[in-house]
Design a protein around this motif. Structure first.
Motif, PDB file in Angstrom:
ATOM      1  N   LEU A   1       0.182  -6.886  -3.992  1.00  0.00           N
ATOM      2  CA  LEU A   1       0.458  -5.668  -4.756  1.00  0.00           C
ATOM      3  C   LEU A   1      -0.517  -5.532  -5.919  1.00  0.00           C
ATOM      4  N   TYR A   2      -0.793  -6.634  -6.599  1.00  0.00           N
ATOM      5  CA  TYR A   2      -1.770  -6.604  -7.684  1.00  0.00           C
ATOM      6  C   TYR A   2      -3.140  -6.180  -7.164  1.00  0.00           C
ATOM      7  N   ILE A   3      -3.559  -6.775  -6.051  1.00  0.00           N
ATOM      8  CA  ILE A   3      -4.860  -6.422  -5.466  1.00  0.00           C
ATOM      9  C   ILE A   3      -4.880  -4.950  -5.075  1.00  0.00           C
ATOM     10  N   HIS A   4      -3.774  -4.477  -4.497  1.00  0.00           N
ATOM     11  CA  HIS A   4      -3.715  -3.072  -4.082  1.00  0.00           C
ATOM     12  C   HIS A   4      -3.797  -2.139  -5.287  1.00  0.00           C
ATOM     13  N   MET A   5      -3.068  -2.468  -6.351  1.00  0.00           N
ATOM     14  CA  MET A   5      -3.075  -1.590  -7.526  1.00  0.00           C
ATOM     15  C   MET A   5      -4.461  -1.531  -8.157  1.00  0.00           C
TER      16      MET A   5
ATOM     17  N   VAL B   1      -8.887 -13.920  -5.399  1.00  0.00           N
ATOM     18  CA  VAL B   1      -8.359 -12.599  -5.756  1.00  0.00           C
ATOM     19  C   VAL B   1      -9.512 -11.657  -6.100  1.00  0.00           C
ATOM     20  N   VAL B   2     -10.438 -12.120  -6.913  1.00  0.00           N
ATOM     21  CA  VAL B   2     -11.565 -11.248  -7.292  1.00  0.00           C
ATOM     22  C   VAL B   2     -12.386 -10.884  -6.061  1.00  0.00           C
TER      23      VAL B   2
ATOM     24  N   VAL C   1       3.839   0.575 -13.883  1.00  0.00           N
ATOM     25  CA  VAL C   1       3.931  -0.880 -13.835  1.00  0.00           C
ATOM     26  C   VAL C   1       2.637  -1.477 -14.363  1.00  0.00           C
ATOM     27  N   LEU C   2       2.760  -2.458 -15.234  1.00  0.00           N
ATOM     28  CA  LEU C   2       1.582  -3.149 -15.725  1.00  0.00           C
ATOM     29  C   LEU C   2       1.075  -4.093 -14.647  1.00  0.00           C
ATOM     30  N   THR C   3      -0.181  -3.942 -14.321  1.00  0.00           N
ATOM     31  CA  THR C   3      -0.743  -4.782 -13.260  1.00  0.00           C
ATOM     32  C   THR C   3      -0.745  -6.250 -13.658  1.00  0.00           C
ATOM     33  N   GLY C   4      -0.947  -6.524 -14.953  1.00  0.00           N
ATOM     34  CA  GLY C   4      -0.914  -7.900 -15.405  1.00  0.00           C
ATOM     35  C   GLY C   4       0.464  -8.537 -15.189  1.00  0.00           C
ATOM     36  N   LEU C   5       1.527  -7.745 -15.378  1.00  0.00           N
ATOM     37  CA  LEU C   5       2.876  -8.256 -15.155  1.00  0.00           C
ATOM     38  C   LEU C   5       3.083  -8.612 -13.688  1.00  0.00           C
TER      39      LEU C   5
ATOM     40  N   SER D   1       0.802  -1.218   0.000  1.00  0.00           N
ATOM     41  CA  SER D   1       0.000   0.000   0.000  1.00  0.00           C
ATOM     42  C   SER D   1       0.828   1.258   0.000  1.00  0.00           C
ATOM     43  N   SER D   2       2.149   1.141   0.290  1.00  0.00           N
ATOM     44  CA  SER D   2       3.017   2.325   0.295  1.00  0.00           C
ATOM     45  C   SER D   2       3.404   2.750  -1.106  1.00  0.00           C
TER      46      SER D   2
END
Length: 786
Positions: free
Chosen positions: A571-575, A692-693, A507-511, A497-498
């Motif tokens: 990190l993906y969830i946060h983004m 995740v969803v 940054v690509l979230t998919g990556l 979250s930082s």
């Protein structure tokens, strides 16, 4: 008496023991001597125990024996007393004798003082007479020494005048050693007076020496002269201060020219591969200096030429060993540098083996000619550095391959291609690069271990350690590269979250999702398989020392990538949550909810929210597997607080028009929640599509609830929130694994809006259903257009 009955020898031994115990500087020696002569009862020893002695004596002896022992001991005691008195008297006499001796010495010393004074007077008299003789003879002695020096000088002058003639005779007889000896002896005089008194002699001598130098050079370069004679010529030239180094320089220049021409590029590798059994050329060199080495083209130069040059050079210049060692080491240093240069590009194990075999063959040949260079040891150290670099560069290339496979997502995304179609390809490419690349490296390193080359046999344990250390460092670097690609810090304490919004946009979230799943693959599949291969083919090593621990620690690597996988997933969830939160925040901060009009339809932000969640589902479905646990549905009998909350709002409040009674109903709902079963909303995120969803939806609804709490609504604004939330119920529960939690959070949003509403009167069910059905019909019409 019993003592008189003892033999004379025993009495003498006892007396000597007593005397030695009295005069001995070490009591232990006397004790040991007495212990040897003592009886088995050891009555004279220092460790004598009287009680034990009596007990043993009583047990072993009868009454008559005891009486006899008593008589013997009484006689011994009396004898010892007598001996002790004799010792005292004898020592008393010795002290008296020593005192008398000291008195006599004192009287004799008093008489010696007068004799010493007389001796001193005589010495002073002799010294004065000696000084007088030296004074009287000083002038004559100085004159004699001056005449002696003059005589020696005249002899030297005569030698200098005769030197040209002497040198001429030596030239005729080819006695060059005598000529050099005569000339070097005259050099100090020529340096001092060669420009004045002996100018002609110096010039004539230099002309003769010039002839001698030319003759020595001719002898040096003559093929008919033996090597010993030419070596003597070099020695004489050195004595004449002739720059013999120029001769060395000529040879060294040719040897260095050889080094510059000698290459280990593709020509040599191809020659060795095509003719592995062909010997190196060693001909074309004789014992003469002019043929060192021949001016040949590059393809005519060989290690044989170089070794033969070194052999002749050592014979002619015996003091050249250090320089030859430098040249030989420079040759092999250059060859190993060539290998290291080629390693900047990807080099296979087979290519490295070919180069190492060629070098080791040449090292063996050179070691026979110049063993002082210790070329096997030198080459072993150089090969150690080269192989270590090979192992390191191999892992660097593997790291680059994995990074390139993942970086294609960014590159093609910038080119305008569809990102979602690349995610699955990137994941599979990353998996293949990690596992297949690691297996190929292990196969290549295995070739090095299986080869019987002496260099590799000596370095076997080190190679095993380097391979294990290489995998440990590779996965550590790979973890750092993953964090770099994800845009997050590698710090273990960093919270996803930082990560600020600008950093997340780059940054690509998919990556990030690909990195999360690839980390789990490395932990669960790659590391166990690599560990099995290392245990089967690369066990042993241990050259790094036990104090540093094992080189390869698979448990530590698994822990790192387990944590990395969880971190990237969060990190993906946060983004994604942050992106949706921005949309929700804009929705709730833009309108004036106090003056909101009556709801006519479901708001547009609902469509935007569903589109974002649909895109997330598409990404997740490509990368993550489906979960085993399916949806949890709730019923009103389950005791959830959501049903308690939603029913009063949707039904009871519709029947009431009094605002105060509605607020009282909300208070009752809160009190009821305290006594109901607690629902666990946020559970541990798993690497599955539904988990995740579900987590993203829950976080978005919590953000929506907080945004609602920051606003103040009129009745129409509250009813608009009710319409939007009611429409979201069914679409949000399609891809989640916990429908009860979604219902609960949606109800929380409505409750929060009611708490912040000035007149929380809900819409009638008929009107609510009408608005929702209209929105559903509109969405069906729009789907074909997409």
């Amino acid at each position: 008496m019993a003592a008189d009955e003892l033999p004379l020898d025993d009495k003498a031994k006892r007396m000597r023991d007593l005397l030695s115990s009295f005069y001995s500087p070490e009591p232990s020696l006397a004790a040991s001597a007495s212990a040897k002569s003592a009886s088995l009862d050891a009555i004279n020893s220092t460790s004598f125990d009287p009680d034990l002695y009596m007990n043993l004596l009583v047990q072993k002896s009868n009454l008559e024996g005891l009486l006899q022992k008593h008589v013997e001991m009484a006689a011994e005691i009396k004898n010892l007393d007598t001996d002790l008195q004799m010792l005292v008297y004898e020592n008393y006499n010795k002290f008296i004798s020593a005192t008398d001796t000291i008195k006599r010495m004192k009287n004799n010393i008093v008489g010696m003082e007068a004799n010493m004074e007389q001796l001193l007077e005589k010495i002073m008299s002799v010294q004065s007479k000696s000084d007088g003789v030296n004074t009287s003879l000083f002038e004559r002695r100085e004159h004699i020494e001056k005449l002696h020096r003059t005589r020696n000088l005249l002899r030297k002058v005569q030698f200098i005048y005769d030197l040209p003639t002497r040198l001429g005779k030596c030239i005729k007889s080819e006695a060059y050693a005598d000529a050099v000896r005569f000339y070097t002896g005259a050099m100090p005089i020529f340096k001092a007076y060669g420009e004045s008194s002996f100018q002609d002699c110096k010039r004539a001598s230099e002309e003769a020496i010039g002839i001698i130098i030319n003759n020595l050079q001719v002898k040096l370069y003559s093929d008919s002269e033996p090597v010993a004679a030419r070596a003597d010529a070099v020695v004489l030239l050195k004595q004449l201060d002739f720059p013999v180094d120029s001769l060395k320089t000529k040879l060294l220049e040719k040897l260095q020219h050889f080094l510059s021409e000698f290459q280990i590029e593709s020509r040599e590798a191809e020659t060795i591969l095509s003719n592995p059994d062909e010997p190196f050329k060693a001909g074309g060199f004789s014992d003469s200096v002019p043929s060192i080495p021949p001016e040949a083209s590059t393809n005519q130069v060989s290690i044989g030429d170089f070794s033969e040059s070194v052999r002749a050079y050592r014979i002619i210049f015996p003091d050249s060993e250090s320089r030859l060692i430098e040249l030989a080491q420079a040759l092999f240093t250059k060859r190993f540098e060539t290998i290291q240069q080629r390693m900047k590009k990807k080099v296979s194990s087979a290519d490295l083996l070919v180069m190492l075999r060629g070098i080791w063959t040449d090292v063996t040949l050179m070691d026979e000619v110049l063993p002082e260079a210790a070329l096997p040891t030198f080459s072993l150290e150089a090969a150690r550095a080269a192989i270590k670099q090979f192992v390191s560069s191999s892992f660097s290339h593997l790291l680059l391959e994995v990074s390139d496979a993942l970086a294609k997502v960014k590159t093609k995304s910038k080119e305008g291609l569809e990102e979602l179609s690349l995610l699955q390809v990137a994941l599979e490419s990353g998996k293949k690069a990690v596992i297949q690349g690691s297996m190929d490296l292990l196969l290549g390193f295995r070739q090095l271990l299986d080869d019987g080359l002496e260099l590799l046999v000596k370095l076997r344990d080190l190679i095993i350690d380097w391979v294990q250390e290489g995998f440990q460092d590779f996965f550590s670097s790979l973890d750092d590269r993953f964090h770099l690609l994800s845009g997050s810090n590698t710090s273990a304490n960093q919270d996803p979250s930082s990560m600020d919004g600008r950093q997340a946009d780059k940054v690509l979230t998919g990556l990030v999702l690909v990195l999360a799943q690839l980390s789990i693959f490395i932990e669960q599949s790659a590391i166990p398989r690599i560990t099995e291969e290392i245990a089967a083919s690369f066990s042993g090593g241990g050259m790094r020392g036990y104090e540093y621990g094992p080189a390869f620690v698979p448990g530590e690597i698994c822990r790192i990538f387990r944590y990395a996988g969880e971190k990237f997933l969060h990190l993906y969830i946060h983004m994604k949550t942050q992106k949706i939160s921005i949309i929700l925040k804009k929705r709730f901060t833009t309108p004036n909810w106090i003056k909101h009009k009556e709801p006519r339809e479901v708001h547009m932000f609902v469509d935007i929210l569903l589109q974002e969640l649909e895109a997330i589902g598409t990404e997740v479905n490509q990368i993550l597997p489906r979960g085993l646990v399916r949806k949890h549905r709730r019923s009103d009998s389950a005791g959830s607080t959501a049903s308690i909350r939603s029913n009063p709002i949707r039904e009871d409040k519709m029947a009431r028009t009094n605002t105060q009674r509605a607020r009282s109903q909300l208070l009752e709902s809160h009190l009821a929640k305290l006594f109901k079963q607690k629902m666990e909303i946020f559970t541990k995120v798993e690497h599955t599509q539904e988990s995740v969803v579900s987590t993203i939806v829950k976080l978005c609804l919590k953000s929506l609830q907080e945004f609602v709490r920051l606003q103040t609504f009129n009745r129409s604004g509250f009813q608009q929130i009710q319409v939007d939330i009611q429409f979201l119920r069914n679409p949000l529960k399609e891809n989640v694994d916990d429908e009860a939690a979604i219902d609960f959070l949606l109800d929380e949003v409505i409750v929060a809006a009611a708490e912040r509403c000035l007149d929380p009167i809900a819409l009638e069910p008929a009107i609510l259903d009408k608005l929702i059905q209209a929105k559903l019909a509109k969405r069906k019409e729009q789907k074909p257009s997409h």
